[in-house]
Motif scaffolding. Sequence first.
Motif, PDB file in Angstrom:
ATOM      1  N   HIS A   1      -6.885   8.539  -4.750  1.00 37.22           N
ATOM      2  CA  HIS A   1      -5.703   9.130  -5.376  1.00 37.22           C
ATOM      3  C   HIS A   1      -5.662   8.792  -6.862  1.00 37.22           C
ATOM      4  CE1 HIS A   1      -1.454   9.723  -6.472  1.00 37.22           C
ATOM      5  NE2 HIS A   1      -1.459  10.661  -5.535  1.00 37.22           N
ATOM      6  N   ALA A   2      -6.101   7.586  -7.210  1.00 43.95           N
ATOM      7  CA  ALA A   2      -6.129   7.192  -8.622  1.00 43.95           C
ATOM      8  C   ALA A   2      -7.094   8.085  -9.401  1.00 43.95           C
ATOM      9  CB  ALA A   2      -6.545   5.729  -8.737  1.00 43.95           C
ATOM     10  N   THR A   3      -8.149   8.524  -8.735  1.00 46.65           N
ATOM     11  CA  THR A   3      -9.153   9.371  -9.395  1.00 46.65           C
ATOM     12  C   THR A   3      -8.764  10.847  -9.374  1.00 46.65           C
ATOM     13  OG1 THR A   3     -10.821   7.844  -8.569  1.00 46.65           O
ATOM     14  CG2 THR A   3     -11.614   9.927  -9.469  1.00 46.65           C
TER      15      THR A   3
ATOM     16  N   LYS B   1      -1.947  13.108   3.278  1.00 47.21           N
ATOM     17  CA  LYS B   1      -0.758  13.367   2.460  1.00 47.21           C
ATOM     18  C   LYS B   1       0.472  12.707   3.082  1.00 47.21           C
ATOM     19  CE  LYS B   1       0.760  17.546   2.721  1.00 47.21           C
ATOM     20  NZ  LYS B   1       0.739  19.005   2.569  1.00 47.21           N
ATOM     21  N   ASN B   2       0.636  12.878   4.397  1.00 50.73           N
ATOM     22  CA  ASN B   2       1.776  12.266   5.079  1.00 50.73           C
ATOM     23  C   ASN B   2       1.743  10.751   4.966  1.00 50.73           C
ATOM     24  OD1 ASN B   2       3.101  14.553   5.985  1.00 50.73           O
ATOM     25  ND2 ASN B   2       1.839  14.698   7.828  1.00 50.73           N
ATOM     26  N   HIS B   3       0.573  10.170   5.149  1.00 53.90           N
ATOM     27  CA  HIS B   3       0.448   8.709   5.106  1.00 53.90           C
ATOM     28  C   HIS B   3       0.757   8.188   3.706  1.00 53.90           C
ATOM     29  CE1 HIS B   3      -0.651   4.961   6.943  1.00 53.90           C
ATOM     30  NE2 HIS B   3      -1.474   4.668   5.950  1.00 53.90           N
ATOM     31  N   TRP B   4       0.305   8.934   2.719  1.00 52.96           N
ATOM     32  CA  TRP B   4       0.587   8.552   1.332  1.00 52.96           C
ATOM     33  C   TRP B   4       2.093   8.583   1.087  1.00 52.96           C
ATOM     34  CZ3 TRP B   4      -1.480   6.544  -2.989  1.00 52.96           C
ATOM     35  CH2 TRP B   4      -0.793   6.733  -4.184  1.00 52.96           C
ATOM     36  N   ASN B   5       2.733   9.695   1.468  1.00 51.82           N
ATOM     37  CA  ASN B   5       4.149   9.863   1.163  1.00 51.82           C
ATOM     38  C   ASN B   5       5.043   8.888   1.918  1.00 51.82           C
ATOM     39  OD1 ASN B   5       3.936  11.895  -0.755  1.00 51.82           O
ATOM     40  ND2 ASN B   5       3.857  13.495   0.797  1.00 51.82           N
ATOM     41  N   THR B   6       4.644   8.482   3.118  1.00 53.28           N
ATOM     42  CA  THR B   6       5.527   7.624   3.908  1.00 53.28           C
ATOM     43  C   THR B   6       5.206   6.135   3.752  1.00 53.28           C
ATOM     44  OG1 THR B   6       4.101   7.909   5.842  1.00 53.28           O
ATOM     45  CG2 THR B   6       6.007   9.347   5.662  1.00 53.28           C
ATOM     46  N   ARG B   7       3.980   5.777   3.465  1.00 51.03           N
ATOM     47  CA  ARG B   7       3.613   4.366   3.439  1.00 51.03           C
ATOM     48  C   ARG B   7       3.058   3.877   2.095  1.00 51.03           C
ATOM     49  NH1 ARG B   7       2.498   2.689   8.803  1.00 51.03           N
ATOM     50  NH2 ARG B   7       1.768   0.713   7.980  1.00 51.03           N
ATOM     51  N   LEU B   8       2.003   4.539   1.657  1.00 57.45           N
ATOM     52  CA  LEU B   8       1.241   3.989   0.534  1.00 57.45           C
ATOM     53  C   LEU B   8       2.007   4.036  -0.790  1.00 57.45           C
ATOM     54  CD1 LEU B   8      -2.304   5.314   1.438  1.00 57.45           C
ATOM     55  CD2 LEU B   8      -1.252   3.127   1.999  1.00 57.45           C
ATOM     56  N   LYS B   9       2.757   5.122  -0.978  1.00 59.59           N
ATOM     57  CA  LYS B   9       3.517   5.250  -2.227  1.00 59.59           C
ATOM     58  C   LYS B   9       4.511   4.103  -2.364  1.00 59.59           C
ATOM     59  CE  LYS B   9       6.099   9.038  -2.874  1.00 59.59           C
ATOM     60  NZ  LYS B   9       6.344  10.485  -2.967  1.00 59.59           N
ATOM     61  N   LYS B  10       5.188   3.809  -1.260  1.00 59.73           N
ATOM     62  CA  LYS B  10       6.185   2.742  -1.258  1.00 59.73           C
ATOM     63  C   LYS B  10       5.514   1.383  -1.490  1.00 59.73           C
ATOM     64  CE  LYS B  10      10.047   0.993   1.474  1.00 59.73           C
ATOM     65  NZ  LYS B  10       9.693  -0.428   1.320  1.00 59.73           N
ATOM     66  N   ARG B  11       4.357   1.220  -0.855  1.00 60.51           N
ATOM     67  CA  ARG B  11       3.645  -0.051  -0.992  1.00 60.51           C
ATOM     68  C   ARG B  11       3.283  -0.321  -2.454  1.00 60.51           C
ATOM     69  NH1 ARG B  11      -1.822  -0.862   2.292  1.00 60.51           N
ATOM     70  NH2 ARG B  11      -2.888  -1.297   0.367  1.00 60.51           N
ATOM     71  N   LEU B  12       2.826   0.695  -3.144  1.00 63.76           N
ATOM     72  CA  LEU B  12       2.477   0.522  -4.554  1.00 63.76           C
ATOM     73  C   LEU B  12       3.711   0.194  -5.383  1.00 63.76           C
ATOM     74  CD1 LEU B  12      -0.184   3.326  -5.240  1.00 63.76           C
ATOM     75  CD2 LEU B  12      -0.564   0.887  -4.909  1.00 63.76           C
ATOM     76  N   CYS B  13       4.817   0.895  -5.103  1.00 73.16           N
ATOM     77  CA  CYS B  13       6.066   0.622  -5.826  1.00 73.16           C
ATOM     78  C   CYS B  13       6.478  -0.832  -5.651  1.00 73.16           C
ATOM     79  CB  CYS B  13       7.184   1.539  -5.351  1.00 73.16           C
ATOM     80  SG  CYS B  13       7.030   3.221  -5.940  1.00 73.16           S
ATOM     81  N   ASP B  14       6.394  -1.306  -4.403  1.00 74.49           N
ATOM     82  CA  ASP B  14       6.766  -2.690  -4.116  1.00 74.49           C
ATOM     83  C   ASP B  14       5.874  -3.681  -4.869  1.00 74.49           C
ATOM     84  OD1 ASP B  14       8.753  -1.807  -2.512  1.00 74.49           O
ATOM     85  OD2 ASP B  14       7.714  -2.155  -0.616  1.00 74.49           O
ATOM     86  N   MET B  15       4.655  -3.240  -5.144  1.00 72.59           N
ATOM     87  CA  MET B  15       3.727  -4.111  -5.879  1.00 72.59           C
ATOM     88  C   MET B  15       3.916  -3.992  -7.389  1.00 72.59           C
ATOM     89  SD  MET B  15       0.387  -3.242  -3.586  1.00 72.59           S
ATOM     90  CE  MET B  15      -0.825  -3.973  -4.675  1.00 72.59           C
TER      91      MET B  15
ATOM     92  N   LYS C   1      -0.533   2.763 -12.848  1.00 73.58           N
ATOM     93  CA  LYS C   1      -0.415   1.721 -13.870  1.00 73.58           C
ATOM     94  C   LYS C   1       0.754   0.813 -13.513  1.00 73.58           C
ATOM     95  CE  LYS C   1      -2.100   4.352 -17.862  1.00 73.58           C
ATOM     96  NZ  LYS C   1      -1.684   5.038 -19.095  1.00 73.58           N
ATOM     97  N   PRO C   2       0.737  -0.445 -14.003  1.00 69.00           N
ATOM     98  CA  PRO C   2       1.882  -1.326 -13.765  1.00 69.00           C
ATOM     99  C   PRO C   2       3.152  -0.732 -14.373  1.00 69.00           C
ATOM    100  CG  PRO C   2       0.015  -2.553 -14.603  1.00 69.00           C
ATOM    101  CD  PRO C   2      -0.348  -1.108 -14.723  1.00 69.00           C
ATOM    102  N   ILE C   3       4.262  -0.889 -13.661  1.00 68.43           N
ATOM    103  CA  ILE C   3       5.528  -0.345 -14.146  1.00 68.43           C
ATOM    104  C   ILE C   3       5.893  -0.959 -15.497  1.00 68.43           C
ATOM    105  CG2 ILE C   3       8.015  -0.288 -13.691  1.00 68.43           C
ATOM    106  CD1 ILE C   3       7.209  -0.094 -10.667  1.00 68.43           C
ATOM    107  N   SER C   4       5.562  -2.246 -15.657  1.00 70.78           N
ATOM    108  CA  SER C   4       5.881  -2.928 -16.914  1.00 70.78           C
ATOM    109  C   SER C   4       5.227  -2.207 -18.094  1.00 70.78           C
ATOM    110  CB  SER C   4       5.417  -4.367 -16.860  1.00 70.78           C
ATOM    111  OG  SER C   4       4.040  -4.433 -16.587  1.00 70.78           O
ATOM    112  N   GLU C   5       3.996  -1.756 -17.862  1.00 67.02           N
ATOM    113  CA  GLU C   5       3.264  -1.064 -18.924  1.00 67.02           C
ATOM    114  C   GLU C   5       3.945   0.251 -19.288  1.00 67.02           C
ATOM    115  OE1 GLU C   5      -1.124   0.772 -19.118  1.00 67.02           O
ATOM    116  OE2 GLU C   5      -1.031  -1.230 -18.227  1.00 67.02           O
ATOM    117  N   LEU C   6       4.424   0.964 -18.253  1.00 70.10           N
ATOM    118  CA  LEU C   6       5.079   2.248 -18.494  1.00 70.10           C
ATOM    119  C   LEU C   6       6.410   2.055 -19.214  1.00 70.10           C
ATOM    120  CD1 LEU C   6       4.379   3.946 -15.049  1.00 70.10           C
ATOM    121  CD2 LEU C   6       3.159   4.280 -17.199  1.00 70.10           C
TER     122      LEU C   6
END
Length: 256
Positions: free
Chosen positions: A94-96, A117-131, A139-144
Amino acid sequence: MEVGGEGNIGDVMRRLSPKPDEDVRKGAWTAEEDNKLRAYVEANGTGHWRSVGKKAGLQRCGKSCRLRWTNYLRPDIRHGSFTSDEEELIIELHATHGSRWSLIAAKMPGRTDNDIKNHWNTRLKKRLCDMGIDPVSHKPISELLWDLATRTIAHSPGSKQAAKRCFSDSLLNKAVRESCIRPTSTTGLSSFQSEVTDVKNIMISNKGEEKYYDHAAPVAAALGLDDVRYWVEDELLHRLPEIWTSSFGKSNETCH
DNA sequence: AATAATTACAACCGCCTTCAT
DNA sequence: TATGAAGGCGGTTGTAATTAT
């Protein structure tokens, strides 16, 4: 055959128009429908989906048949939960490639683009946000936040106030959204205020917020704010009526 | 045990591209 | 070149199953 034959405008319109709804079934597929479609494809192969519904004895449109086959009935599909290795691969791809799910699915045999797509929208997206990672840019939220406050906004006229406002909205909305408080318009502002008198403690006790403050710290420094935490708390308490009105005051819906 | 909230995923919709005519 | 059919894609929705309160 109607009078007028091929040239009859009514006849032409009927041929071009979609079939009436009663001819086409929608919703979940039954086991019987699955069997009919599977038997048809095994005997005749894929393609010409528009006519498949009719030929297979199904009251389904071609699109629906194609989707059911490619996303569910195809024998090479691997059903079941994603392994951690697969999840890492999805994040990497997804990053690429971004949300080009078919491209990502092509690199993951046995998985469909819809599943990924479903797995990304329900699990992975949230996991990245939490990180603390933005799931769109990876990119890190701090950077944005830093980019937003110091480059995009802070160099325009009246910039500092605009940057502060944008920054505070982001923090305050997050604080309200993630707190356990769920006001409604019927609750009324005064009772809502009494519920959140100690909202700063909710923010401080929430570990996610602590992390968020960490991301926010360098941005605050760029804006000349000595202590972002106290500033945000002041802002939150000061602007409570405004937040309540803009978020919940216009409807009976609960907060999400 | 009942209810509400959340999660997971199948299915639909609208738009786009490709290809044949 | 224009047009329409067919297939494909990504975003979104609906809902059953699961979990929390």
